[in-house]
Design a protein around this motif. Structure first.
Motif, mmCIF file in Angstrom:
data_model
loop_
_atom_site.group_PDB
_atom_site.id
_atom_site.type_symbol
_atom_site.label_atom_id
_atom_site.label_comp_id
_atom_site.label_asym_id
_atom_site.label_seq_id
_atom_site.Cartn_x
_atom_site.Cartn_y
_atom_site.Cartn_z
ATOM 1 N N ARG A 51 0.830 -1.202 0.000
ATOM 2 C CA ARG A 51 0.000 0.000 0.000
ATOM 3 C C ARG A 51 0.866 1.255 0.000
ATOM 4 O O ARG A 51 0.559 2.241 -0.678
ATOM 5 N N HIS A 52 1.967 1.215 0.742
ATOM 6 C CA HIS A 52 2.862 2.367 0.743
ATOM 7 C C HIS A 52 3.493 2.566 -0.630
ATOM 8 O O HIS A 52 3.657 3.717 -1.088
ATOM 9 N N TYR A 53 3.892 1.499 -1.275
ATOM 10 C CA TYR A 53 4.435 1.609 -2.625
ATOM 11 C C TYR A 53 3.399 2.180 -3.580
ATOM 12 O O TYR A 53 3.701 3.033 -4.438
ATOM 13 N N SER A 54 2.162 1.693 -3.440
ATOM 14 C CA SER A 54 1.096 2.181 -4.315
ATOM 15 C C SER A 54 0.853 3.667 -4.086
ATOM 16 O O SER A 54 0.722 4.453 -5.044
ATOM 17 N N ALA A 55 0.793 4.061 -2.813
ATOM 18 C CA ALA A 55 0.566 5.486 -2.521
ATOM 19 C C ALA A 55 1.736 6.333 -3.000
ATOM 20 O O ALA A 55 1.542 7.465 -3.475
ATOM 21 N N ALA A 56 2.957 5.820 -2.899
ATOM 22 C CA ALA A 56 4.112 6.574 -3.372
ATOM 23 C C ALA A 56 4.065 6.748 -4.880
ATOM 24 O O ALA A 56 4.370 7.830 -5.408
ATOM 25 N N LEU A 57 3.694 5.709 -5.613
ATOM 26 C CA LEU A 57 3.580 5.825 -7.069
ATOM 27 C C LEU A 57 2.489 6.811 -7.442
ATOM 28 O O LEU A 57 2.636 7.592 -8.406
ATOM 29 N N MET A 58 1.410 6.782 -6.699
ATOM 30 C CA MET A 58 0.350 7.739 -6.984
ATOM 31 C C MET A 58 0.811 9.172 -6.713
ATOM 32 O O MET A 58 0.474 10.105 -7.448
ATOM 33 N N THR A 59 1.589 9.352 -5.645
ATOM 34 C CA THR A 59 2.108 10.692 -5.351
ATOM 35 C C THR A 59 3.038 11.170 -6.451
ATOM 36 O O THR A 59 2.993 12.336 -6.876
ATOM 37 N N GLN A 69 0.082 11.330 -0.693
ATOM 38 C CA GLN A 69 1.371 11.393 -0.033
ATOM 39 C C GLN A 69 1.264 11.062 1.445
ATOM 40 O O GLN A 69 2.208 10.545 2.042
ATOM 41 N N GLU A 70 0.107 11.348 2.046
ATOM 42 C CA GLU A 70 -0.060 11.065 3.459
ATOM 43 C C GLU A 70 -0.204 9.581 3.745
ATOM 44 O O GLU A 70 -0.155 9.179 4.904
ATOM 45 N N MET A 71 -0.376 8.785 2.728
ATOM 46 C CA MET A 71 -0.591 7.354 2.924
ATOM 47 C C MET A 71 0.681 6.538 2.692
ATOM 48 O O MET A 71 0.610 5.318 2.544
ATOM 49 N N THR A 72 1.817 7.155 2.666
ATOM 50 C CA THR A 72 3.079 6.441 2.521
ATOM 51 C C THR A 72 4.092 7.078 3.448
ATOM 52 O O THR A 72 3.821 8.111 4.083
ATOM 53 N N THR A 73 5.262 6.465 3.514
ATOM 54 C CA THR A 73 6.337 6.991 4.353
ATOM 55 C C THR A 73 7.331 7.765 3.491
ATOM 56 O O THR A 73 7.417 7.574 2.275
ATOM 57 N N THR A 74 8.076 8.610 4.133
ATOM 58 C CA THR A 74 9.055 9.428 3.413
ATOM 59 C C THR A 74 10.131 8.557 2.784
ATOM 60 O O THR A 74 10.598 8.823 1.670
ATOM 61 N N GLU A 75 10.536 7.517 3.484
ATOM 62 C CA GLU A 75 11.583 6.639 2.965
ATOM 63 C C GLU A 75 11.133 5.959 1.678
ATOM 64 O O GLU A 75 11.870 5.904 0.686
ATOM 65 N N THR A 76 9.927 5.445 1.690
ATOM 66 C CA THR A 76 9.405 4.773 0.499
ATOM 67 C C THR A 76 9.215 5.759 -0.639
ATOM 68 O O THR A 76 9.527 5.459 -1.804
ATOM 69 N N LEU A 77 8.719 6.926 -0.346
ATOM 70 C CA LEU A 77 8.480 7.918 -1.385
ATOM 71 C C LEU A 77 9.786 8.359 -2.047
ATOM 72 O O LEU A 77 9.854 8.492 -3.273
ATOM 73 N N LEU A 120 11.149 5.467 -4.443
ATOM 74 C CA LEU A 120 10.399 5.308 -5.679
ATOM 75 C C LEU A 120 10.496 6.549 -6.563
ATOM 76 O O LEU A 120 10.481 6.450 -7.792
ATOM 77 N N GLN A 121 10.586 7.686 -5.965
ATOM 78 C CA GLN A 121 10.736 8.897 -6.771
ATOM 79 C C GLN A 121 12.056 8.870 -7.526
ATOM 80 O O GLN A 121 12.132 9.295 -8.689
ATOM 81 N N ASP A 122 13.103 8.364 -6.894
ATOM 82 C CA ASP A 122 14.398 8.251 -7.572
ATOM 83 C C ASP A 122 14.334 7.233 -8.699
ATOM 84 O O ASP A 122 14.874 7.444 -9.794
ATOM 85 N N ILE A 123 13.662 6.105 -8.465
ATOM 86 C CA ILE A 123 13.592 5.059 -9.481
ATOM 87 C C ILE A 123 12.739 5.503 -10.662
ATOM 88 O O ILE A 123 13.096 5.295 -11.832
ATOM 89 N N VAL A 124 11.600 6.129 -10.386
ATOM 90 C CA VAL A 124 10.656 6.483 -11.448
ATOM 91 C C VAL A 124 11.165 7.653 -12.281
ATOM 92 O O VAL A 124 11.008 7.674 -13.514
ATOM 93 N N ASN A 125 11.819 8.615 -11.661
ATOM 94 C CA ASN A 125 12.238 9.821 -12.388
ATOM 95 C C ASN A 125 13.637 9.717 -12.977
ATOM 96 O O ASN A 125 14.061 10.619 -13.708
ATOM 97 N N ALA A 126 14.374 8.668 -12.675
ATOM 98 C CA ALA A 126 15.740 8.554 -13.202
ATOM 99 C C ALA A 126 15.780 8.497 -14.725
ATOM 100 O O ALA A 126 16.640 9.131 -15.340
ATOM 101 N N PRO A 127 14.909 7.758 -15.411
ATOM 102 C CA PRO A 127 15.006 7.730 -16.889
ATOM 103 C C PRO A 127 14.718 9.069 -17.552
ATOM 104 O O PRO A 127 15.058 9.246 -18.728
ATOM 105 N N LEU A 128 14.115 10.006 -16.841
ATOM 106 C CA LEU A 128 13.773 11.271 -17.471
ATOM 107 C C LEU A 128 14.999 12.088 -17.842
ATOM 108 O O LEU A 128 14.951 12.920 -18.745
ATOM 109 N N THR A 129 16.103 11.872 -17.136
ATOM 110 C CA THR A 129 17.326 12.646 -17.397
ATOM 111 C C THR A 129 18.309 11.893 -18.270
ATOM 112 O O THR A 129 19.440 12.339 -18.445
ATOM 113 N N SER A 130 17.915 10.766 -18.819
ATOM 114 C CA SER A 130 18.798 9.959 -19.657
ATOM 115 C C SER A 130 18.238 9.906 -21.059
ATOM 116 O O SER A 130 17.056 9.594 -21.274
#
Length: 1984
Positions: free
Chosen positions: A928-936, A944-952, A955-965
């Motif tokens: 659920r935290h992963y899902s909420a982080a992806l939604m954020t 964003q309130e439904m996940t933890t800062t660590e998880t967010l 996932l933000q690093d993993i999801v946005n990394a291809p944007l700069t390549s």
């Protein structure tokens, strides 16, 4: 942890006041009152005196309060002695009304009873009822036994054994209606007596009523018909002191378990019924199973009991809910062996009633109190004090299953709702008494330490629980350390100061109160329950307390139940009631398979949906705190609603796949067609070989050589010429593909000659197998086994990678397949099989029963240092210990951390759903935290309130990394989900959420397990194919698919990895995050923790740390002193005390990262072309990085100097360094010449050494050469690693690892910096031997760690090493098995592949030998012999096999020295001028050699071992050396006095070669055959081999050279070396020279051998003449052979190619012995082999020339010619010249040649130049100082023989003596009767003074005259025949000065020679050393 059991006295006083608020009140008993002040003072003084007591046994704390001084003598207590007893109730913090009567009777009024340690088989029931204290005792009179009857307890009066322990396996036949019953005897408390009793007189199973009376039989003697129990009890020797009653003593039923053994069954349910009840009728009792159990029922119940002891009740409950025919147990009894009663009553049975008769331990108000609580009473018919009833709904009330930790004593029966309680044995072994040898006790510091009492251990337990707090979980290893330290401090440190631990003597009555005082510091987390009657009462009270908590009372986490009994002593247990602690302890009892079954059951049965429904509740329902946890769980139904609403806004669009803005959307078809261009950075990297891997490979090879050199005949490396391999890996497809790929890239198969470059790709998979039951893999192993048996001369290497994975014993299915493969006796014992086990967690292979000897363990170097010969590495290893150290970082985000927010949410749900497994709940929350982080990230508001800062952030690093390549590269997030079912749930959920959010082209979600291949979505597969250029073909298609995790490098993805444990797969460099929050670390072991953390272990860049790091160390051993230093060199030295310049930037950076690097790490992967200035600044050299670090630190931190290389290295290290020099080639040296200032100019010079062990490892110095190294694997060794600059030029960084809170608390170092996880149980399959053991804290060396586990651990029953026992219960080590252990992902695969390569090279080197290959000298002129043969054209002679005597005699003797070894010696003048009149001076002291393959006819040294010749050179038995006899042999000699005494050491097997006297068995002679008789040997001639200082290296093993034939071989040694040669060659005949020869040279040995041979010839002629043999027919030859001859060849001139062929020594000797007219020859021999020989065998088959090294000497023909016994060099040339001048015939067979091995040890005598003068300088002694003028001050006496000094002086300084002869061939120096080496520039003309001697005709003029120890044959007239040039020099050498003067006069030398006093010299010896004197003079013209 180590000081938690200390209690400060002042603190104790304060706690007493706080804990006893009623101390001011009057306290006392019925006999009087004690005022508060007096009691408090007495109490405090008593406690303080007890704690500070210096006595051996301090007085108990309450001895002043309770006891009188005279009570110890047995006086009954009176009113005056017990008036100070306090009221126990008033000491309690919360007074209660119950137990009022119990408290008044539980205190002791006498000395504390002597407690007895109960055994495992002791029952758990309460003590027997006793009569009231005031009633008179009626002793029972035991009847007198019959005369002669046995009275031993445990035996009947007939003497038969009736104990249960003796009758377990006995098959008994019972009469019908009889059952086996166990009786308890007070004389046998630890055993049970077995009897056969009629079941009618036992309780009825329905009514619990029994007939009055008794009927029983004796099991022992078989006597029947006992009608009275009194009579029966006397027969079985129970010897009771009270009236025997069957209800009191017949305790148990005896049943058979599933193994058919008799075991103790359930209790006999006796019921005491009053007459009134008997008249009214007994009410219906609950149904109980009949004790008349069948064998099957008994086995089933025993099985249930067995599993109940090991498997917690939760698993039993799960099994019962499955539809199965097994009955549901309603009773659990722990440890006693009694099975529970199935089909028990239901807890809701209304017929259940409390017992009618009150138990003595229960107060009168107990039944009423229990009924008032509305609790269901236990219906079990047994005594209530012996059982505990578990009420329904306990799990829901407590929010967890309480865990009962068995400590000390017998736990009661648990019945009722037993599924809600778990019984654990976590700490039970800690309290057992341990018997240890005195040596171990001394090592632990427990020599004088008495065992800890039970009361002391109970107090330590309480304090340990207090120390744990509310979050930590008890660990056995921590408590073991506490008990050990407590006992160590109780040891007597000084005999005068006897100090014990403060709790060493604690009275049992004091324990409850002191335990409450100790628990008062826990703030209610630890509670003490004082059970008055039994543990059962205390456990029941505890369960009541947690079910009905009192207001304003904190819920306890631990409850300690203590029961002090007069008969049983002290018993206690611990109830874990904390929600977190109880769940962790309970789940840790489940094995991995049981855990997965539990999870699978919960998912299948739909319990998983409880969480779904939970989160669908409105927020208001979830805002209520769960029990005592106040965390708010964000449960809401809006998450799915938000997702559905967001999906509606997509309208066929998706997020841009890569190289775009964050929330930019594109059409689906456009995104699907987006493919990047070819990216060279993600191409498959070449597997490189690094110096540390070479070093480890050499260490393995060194150990293999040590096995071969051990002398155990375990491994004969000399017999193998090939290497075959098989790599066995765990059943993982990924690991299998990874190993196959690395084996193919390494090129090992090609280097070993197993495959060619064209076939290796197709056949490489044949050499790797998965260890499973698949037919294909089993076929590979069977083929390997078949190859091992069919190819005995091939060394097969079986490599078991990840050997720790499967250590189970072989059974059906896939269990223990590794055990079946590697431990198969027929296969493992093959002499051509070598097994190498490789493991990163070798703890399961390092036990007391390990099959690998400690000497065969190879460890990866822990301290890696820089070698100056190797370019610096770009990376440094970052391992488990490094991750653990990062947990203490304060100013940077650590690489290892825990998510506190996630843990709080998980704890809340765990308390609400105690029936669900924690992994199920944690998985659901995390998904659920992963899902909420992806939604954020996708822009969904409110998620964003439904996940933890660590998880967010992850996932933000993993999801946005291809944007700069520009090519779509990104990072990987690894999510570990051990359960495959939960992994599938997580995969489906994340995959669905990703697709709904439109991120299906941004990153991939991959589910991977061990038995499946990688499966990628089609879009991402095409993207990776495009990166590799696979789509550049016309069709645009490719068959490439990723096969390993490394193939996923650069792919943005979430990898869900499932499975029990990681199996060693290598992760890609793009792995950035590792989420281990779902890993169940319930059963905590070191191996499981390290295997999980190993997923993030890798090599990181050197430039990401502050301090410079050295990465390459070629040291063979780890320095223990370095490993113990803080911040030692070679580790990561990171300064965390000072802030960095960019510390204000709030980013998740690691220490040492620059700003740009931190950006890459936290954000995305940038374009490779972009580089910022800061990046260039950070990329500094080690020196500049260090300097910059110093500048930034200023004065705040001390400076760190660069690490210097070690000054001394071992031979292995030097070998490896030489190998690295060769690997990097000359280019590196050339490039470094400008910096090294030409220091490499002497690189080719050999190391000077006097001795060198010539083991097989010695040949490895040249085996790793530049020419032999494979170009496929080492071509890029000196180049920078391409991986270091692959990702946009950024550095490789450590992986961010997130673990659970439980694992984090264990992995985090303690305040002292020591890592605690290494002290855990090492592996689930091994256990500790005893609790008393030292703790393994801190970083210790690998050797120490291995020795620790081998001493303190043992394998469990299912371990494959359990039965590995030999004599004296010691393990049996496999001689050819090695263990390579190293950190995970450090490069072990490359190391063992390199080992295979160098092993093959070494085998080739072992089959080769370095032989001298010297060019023949003095061949520039035409030889007289060659000229003669050519001119006469003797065709018959050219083709003859043997020489013609007449023809050879007609040949002139060739006096020239042609052998290359005489290159530095004086040439012999032959009357012919050489073409080159200026011979080259030998400037190179090394003799040229050449490597030649050994043949099957080679001679060997002591290192050779094979099954053929071991009996020839080794002792058959250990007593073989004693079977050798010492014999003396005496013969006359004019040189050494009247007679010479030699000694023979003759083994019994060699006595057949000698003749002994019939009386006394004295040695008479050596047997010699006749000319016509071969004799008992295959050759006639005895072989003598003089040898010196080569006991190991001398080639004295002639077994193969003689083809195994019979021969006589005598080794000639000096007396000082006799013992050494006898040790290494016990089966050889040894001839010991006299003591005077200890300092003599080779001339003395040859002289004595010849003298002995001639004297023995005369003895044999006399002996055989008496037997009818003519004297001239006795064989006169002996062979004198050097100890360095290795092979023999025949040069066949008949063949066109003139091929050289190896033949045996036997063939050559037999050929020489068959020479016609052999007695006419003086010497026969062969020539030395040379690859540059100028001898044409076809034109010159025989030569009359010098013979050396291998001669066949006719002692009869040469009886008048002797060796010079004084010579050290050139004795053979001197002897040849003497024979030739005496007209002796020497013949050399040119068709035969021998090869001399280059042995650099021993051989000739050499003396270190030491002076006899103290404090004299010996460093600058030259050969000129070897002689000096007599009585001169310049004379410095040396410790060396005079002859040795003279020969050395003449060889080096003769140019000063004979200046006119230097480089003048036609004016040689005339030497009379001797040949001495005067140097290569001076020629020597030999002339004999003997009558009838043959001297060459010469008219030359001589430039000098040498008279060396001339005898009487030299006359003045003889010398006057020779002409000398003007100015010629004379040198007369004599043994003393008087002889020198007499010789001058006798030879009339003063007539032609002028002498001066200053021309007299002597050798540099003292007078007692008898120096040699010589006089020089100058020739003067003759008077006419």
């Amino acid at each position: 942890m180590t000081d938690i059991y200390h209690i400060n006295i002042n603190t104790l006083r304060t706690r007493i006041r706080e804990y006893n608020p009623y101390a001011h009140k009057a306290m006392g008993n019925t006999h009087g009152q004690l005022k508060s002040s007096r009691f408090e003072a007495a109490l405090h003084n008593s406690i303080e005196q007890s704690l500070r007591s210096q006595d051996v046994a301090p007085r108990p704390v309450f001895s002043q309060l309770y006891l009188d001084k005279q009570q110890g003598h047995g006086r009954q207590p009176g009113p005056e002695t017990i008036d100070v007893k306090p009221n126990i109730k008033e000491l309690e913090a919360a007074p209660r009304d119950r137990h009022s009567s119990a408290s008044s009777t539980s205190g002791y009024r006498g000395n504390p009873p002597v407690q007895e340690q109960p055994s495992v088989d002791q029952s758990y029931e309460d003590e027997e009822k006793e009569d009231p204290p005031g009633s008179p005792q009626q002793p029972y009179r035991f009847p007198t036994p019959p005369e002669g009857a046995c009275q031993t307890p445990g035996y009947c009066q007939a003497g038969k054994d009736i104990r249960l322990t003796s009758l377990r396996e006995v098959k008994l036949t019972l009469p019908e209606g009889f059952v086996l019953v166990g009786a308890k005897s007070p004389n046998l408390p630890d055993n049970i007596l077995v009897a056969a009793v009629d079941a009618r007189f036992l309780p009825n199973p329905k009514t619990n009523l029994a007939l009055l009376g008794f009927s029983g039989n004796c099991i022992g003697c078989g006597e029947q018909g006992f009608r009275y129990f009194t009579e029966f009890s006397a027969h079985i020797n129970m010897r009771l002191t009270t009236q025997p009653k069957k209800q009191k003593h017949l305790k148990y039923y005896i049943v058979r378990n599933n193994l058919g053994l008799l075991v103790r069954g359930p209790l006999v349910p006796w019921k005491v019924v009053s007459p009134e009840v008997r008249k009214r009728g007994f009410p219906m009792a609950p149904q109980v199973v009949s004790p008349l159990l069948s064998a099957a029922q008994g086995a089933q119940q025993a099985t249930i009991s067995y599993h109940a002891n090991r498997v917690p009740a939760s698993l039993l409950a799960a099994q019962q809910q499955h539809p199965s025919p097994q009955p549901r147990p309603s009773t659990i009894k722990y440890g006693g062996g009694s099975p529970p009663l199935p089909n028990g009553p239901s807890p809701s049975d209304g017929s259940a009633q409390p017992p009618k008769k009150r138990h003595k331990g229960w107060g009168p108000g107990r039944p009423d109190t229990m009924s008032n609580l509305n609790l269901v009473m236990p219906p079990h018919p047994a005594m209530q004090a012996e059982s505990v009833f578990i009420q329904p709904g306990l799990l829901n009330i407590c929010c967890t299953k309480p865990v009962v930790l068995a400590c000390h004593g017998n736990l009661p029966y648990l019945h009722g709702n037993v599924n809600d309680v778990v019984v654990s044995t976590l700490l039970v072994d800690c309290y057992k008494p341990v018997q240890m040898p005195p040596k171990l006790l001394e090592g632990l510091g427990l020599t004088n330490a008495p065992p800890l009492s039970v009361e002391t251990m109970a107090l330590l337990t309480v304090q340990y629980l207090v120390q744990l707090g509310n979050e930590k979980v008890p660990l056995r290893e921590e408590f073991d350390a506490i008990l050990l330290q407590a006992r160590q401090e109780s040891a007597i440190k000084d005999k005068n100061m006897q100090q014990h631990a403060q709790f060493l003597s604690v009275a049992p009555a004091q324990l409850p109160w002191l335990a409450k005082v100790a628990a008062s510091a826990s703030n209610g987390l630890v509670r003490i329950v004082n059970a008055q009657a039994s543990l059962a009462e205390g456990i029941s009270e505890t369960l009541q307390m947690i079910c009905m908590p009192q207001p304003y009372t904190r819920y306890p986490s631990f409850v300690v139940v203590i029961h002090v009994s007069r008969h049983r002593g002290t018993e206690f247990c611990v109830l874990v009631t904390g929600v977190h602690q109880a769940r962790v302890v309970a789940e840790s009892m489940l094995s991995a398979s049981d855990c997965f079954k539990e999870i699978s059951y919960e998912i299948i049965t739909g319990k998983f949906n409880l969480l779904t429904s939970h989160f669908k509740e409105p927020n208001t329902a979830m805002s209520v705190p769960v029990k005592k946890h106040g965390a708010h769980v964000p449960g809401n139904s809006e998450l799915d609603k938000l997702l559905d609403d967001f999906v509606g806004t997509m309208t066929g669009e998706v997020m841009v796949p890569y190289h775009g803005r964050e929330l930019h959307r594109v059409r689906d078809d456009v995104a699907k067609d987006m493919l990047p261009d070819k990216n060279l950075d993600v191409a498959t990297d070449h597997q490189e070989l690094h110096p540390v891997q070479i070093a480890v490979a050499m260490k393995i090879l060194s150990q293999v050589c040590a096995i071969a050199d051990s002398g155990t005949q375990s491994l004969d490396l000399g017999r193998f010429s090939k290497v075959d391999i098989l790599v066995m890996v765990p059943p993982s497809n990924i690991l299998y593909n990874q190993t196959v790929e690395r084996l193919k890239q390494s090129g090992v198969l090609v280097d070993l000659g197993m495959e060619t470059a064209s076939t290796v790709d197709q056949k490489v998979d044949q050499y790797v197998m998965k260890c499973d039951s698949v037919a294909e893999n089993q076929a590979k192993f069977e083929s390997f086994v078949k190859h091992v048996r069919q190819h005995p001369y091939t060394l097969h290497v079986l490599i078991q990678d990840q050997a720790h994975v499967d250590v189970n014993r072989h059974s059906a299915g896939n269990m223990g397949l590794a055990d079946r493969n590697i431990n198969c006796k027929d296969f493992a014992d093959a002499p051509n099989l070598l097994t190498l086990q490789v493991s990163a967690s070798p703890f399961s292979l390092q036990t007391q029963k390990s099959r690998v000897t400690p000497h065969n363990e190879v460890f990866w170097p822990s301290n890696i240092k820089q070698n100056p010969n190797v370019p610096p590495e770009d990376t440094v290893y970052f391992g488990v210990s490094d991750y653990c150290r990062t947990a203490d970082w304060s100013n940077h985000m650590p690489a290892l951390r825990s998510d506190d927010s996630f843990e709080q949410m998980s704890t809340s749900l765990l308390a609400k759903y105690p029936k669900l497994h924690s992994m199920v709940i944690r998985t659901y929350i995390l998904v659920r935290h992963y899902s909420a982080a992806l939604m954020t990230i996708a822009g969904v508001p409110g998620a964003q309130e439904m996940t933890t800062t660590e998880t967010l952030n992850m996932l933000q690093d993993i999801v946005n990394a291809p944007l700069t390549s520009a090519s779509g590269q990104g990072s990987m997030l690894l999510l570990r989900v051990p359960s495959i079912q939960l992994a599938m749930v997580a995969y489906d959920k994340l995959h669905s959420v990703r697709d709904k959010l439109g991120l299906q082209y941004r990153f991939d979600v991959i589910l991977s397990s061990a038995n499946t291949d990688l499966t990628l979505e089609e879009y991402f597969l095409k993207r990776m194919q495009a990166w590799r250029g696979e789509l550049d073909n016309p069709e645009g298609k490719s068959s490439w698919v990723p096969r390993t995790y490394c193939d996923l490098d650069g792919l943005p993805c979430i990898l869900i990895l499932c499975g029990k444990d990681p199996l060693g797969e290598t992760m890609p460099r793009s792995l950035k995050y590792c989420d281990l929050r779902l890993v169940n670390h319930g059963h905590v072991t070191r191996a499981s923790l390290e295997q999980e953390i190993s997923l993030g272990c890798r090599y990181i860049s050197r430039d990401v740390v502050n301090e410079p790091i050295t990465v390459c160390d070629m040291s063979d051993e780890d320095s223990q002193s370095d490993s113990e230093m803080e911040n030692e060199e070679g580790e990561l030295q990171i300064d965390t005390d000072r802030p960095r310049s960019n510390s204000s930037d709030v980013q998740q950076t690691l220490p040492g990262f620059s700003g740009n690097q931190a950006q890459h790490h936290n954000g995305s992967v940038s374009d490779p072309s972009r580089k910022t200035p800061s990046e260039n600044v950070d990329r500094l050299s080690p020196d500049s990085a260090q300097d910059s670090g110093k500048e930034s630190q200023g004065n705040s931190a001390p400076e760190t100097s660069p690490q210097q290389p070690r000054a001394s290295v071992t031979s292995l290290q030097g070998m490896v360094e030489n190998s690295i020099d060769m690997i990097y080639g000359k280019d590196t040296e050339k490039n470094s010449n400008s910096h090294d200032n030409g220091e490499d100019g002497d690189a080719d010079q050999p190391n000077e050494q006097s001795e060198q062990r010539e083991a097989p490892m010695a040949s490895l110095k040249s085996s790793v050469s530049k020419d032999n190294l494979p170009t496929t694997s080492t071509s890029s060794l000196g180049q920078p690693k391409p991986s270091a600059s692959r990702i946009a030029g950024s550095s490789l960084l450590p992986v961010t690892i997130i673990v659970s809170k439980t694992a984090y608390d264990i992995l985090r170092p303690d305040p002292q910096g020591k890592q605690r996880h290494i002290s855990l149980q090492p592996h689930p399959d091994v256990g500790w031997i005893c609790p008393l053991r030292p703790m393994l804290l801190g970083e210790v060396t690998n050797e120490v760690q291995s020795a620790y586990y081998r001493q303190w651990t043992e394998p469990l029953q299912h371990h494959m090493d359990t039965d590995n026992k030999g004599e004296n219960n010691l393990p049996v080590f496999h001689p050819r098995r090695l263990l390579l252990s190293g950190p995970p992902q450090v490069g072990k695969t490359g190391a063992y592949l390199q080992f295979l390569r160098v092993l093959f090279r070494m085998l080739i080197r072992l089959l080769e030998v370095e032989v001298y290959n010297e060019e023949e000298i003095n061949m520039d002129h035409e030889s007289p012999a060659v000229s003669l043969v050519f001119n006469e054209n003797q065709t018959t002679h050219l083709t003859a096999k043997w020489p013609d005597y007449e023809f050879v005699r007609s040949m002139p003797f060739d006096a020239n020295l042609h052998e290359g070894k005489y290159k530095s010696c004086s040439p012999v003048y032959a009357g012919v001028e050489k073409k080159d009149d200026s011979p080259a001076v030998n400037t190179d002291s090394r003799r040229p050699t050449m490597s030649i393959m050994l043949s099957k006819f080679s001679a060997h040294n002591s290192f050779h071992h094979c099954e053929h010749c071991h009996h020839y050179m080794e002792s058959v038995a250990p007593q073989q050396s004693r079977e050798s006899s010492l014999y003396s042999f005496t013969f006359p000699s004019a040189v050494y006095g009247e007679e010479v005494r030699l000694h023979f050491i003759i083994p019994q097997t060699q006595e057949k070669h000698f003749v002994f006297s019939k009386q006394g068995h004295h040695l008479e002679s050596l047997r010699l055959p006749s000319l016509d008789d071969v004799g008992h040997n295959d050759i006639k001639t005895p072989i003598f081999t003089p040898t010196c200082s080569r006991q190991e290296h001398g080639l004295l093993n002639l077994y193969h050279a003689m083809e195994g034939g019979r021969h006589t071989h005598i080794v000639v040694v000096k007396q000082c070396e006799m013992a050494l040669y006898q040790k290494f060659w016990p089966n050889h005949i040894i001839l010991v020279l006299p003591v005077v020869c200890n300092d003599a040279g080779i001339g003395a040995a040859r002289f004595l051998v010849k003298e002995l041979a001639y004297y023995n010839l005369e003895l044999e002629r006399n002996r055989q003449e008496e037997l009818g043999v003519r004297r001239q027919d006795v064989w006169p030859y002996v062979i004198i052979m050097d100890d360095s001859l290795v092979m023999w060849n025949v040069h066949d001139s008949a063949q066109e190619d003139k091929k050289t062929q190896n033949i045996s020594l036997k063939s050559i000797i037999q050929h020489l012995e068959a020479t016609p007219k052999i007695t006419h020859f003086s010497m026969l021999g062969a020539r030395q082999w040379s690859g540059k020989s100028a001898v044409d065998v076809s034109m010159q088959p025989f030569s009359r020339c010098h013979l050396h090294s291998f001669i066949m000497l006719n002692v009869d023909a040469t009886q008048n010619v002797q060796y010079d016994q004084n010579r050290y060099n050139c004795e053979d040339v001197d002897f040849n010249m003497r024979i030739s001048s005496g007209n002796g015939l020497l013949c050399r067979f040119n068709r035969f040649s021998f090869m001399k091995k280059a042995i650099h040890v021993g051989g000739g005598m050499d003396f270190p130049m030491k002076t006899k003068v103290a404090n004299a300088n010996t460093q600058n002694i030259t050969t000129r100082q070897f002689v000096a003028a007599p009585d001169s001050e310049d004379l410095v006496p040396l410790v060396a023989p005079p002859q040795f000094l003279l020969e050395k002086y003449l060889a080096h300084e003769s140019k000063a003596l004979f200046p006119m002869a230097v480089d003048n061939q036609m004016t040689p120096v005339l030497a009379i009767d001797c040949y001495l080496n005067l140097g290569a520039q001076i020629s020597v003309a030999y002339m004999s003074s003997r009558p009838h001697s043959v001297n060459p005709d010469t008219d030359c003029r001589f430039s000098g005259l040498l008279l060396y120890l001339c005898d009487s044959f030299v006359m003045a007239d003889f010398l006057k025949k020779f002409n000398f040039v003007p100015g010629a020099t004379l040198c007369v050498i004599c043994p003393d000065r008087n002889t020198l003067r007499r010789q001058i006069v006798r030879l009339e030398l003063e007539d032609q020679w002028r002498f001066r006093l200053r021309d007299e010299f002597q050798t540099a010896n003292t007078a007692e050393d008898k120096p040699l004197y010589f006089l020089t003079g100058q020739h003067i013209a003759r008077l006419k």
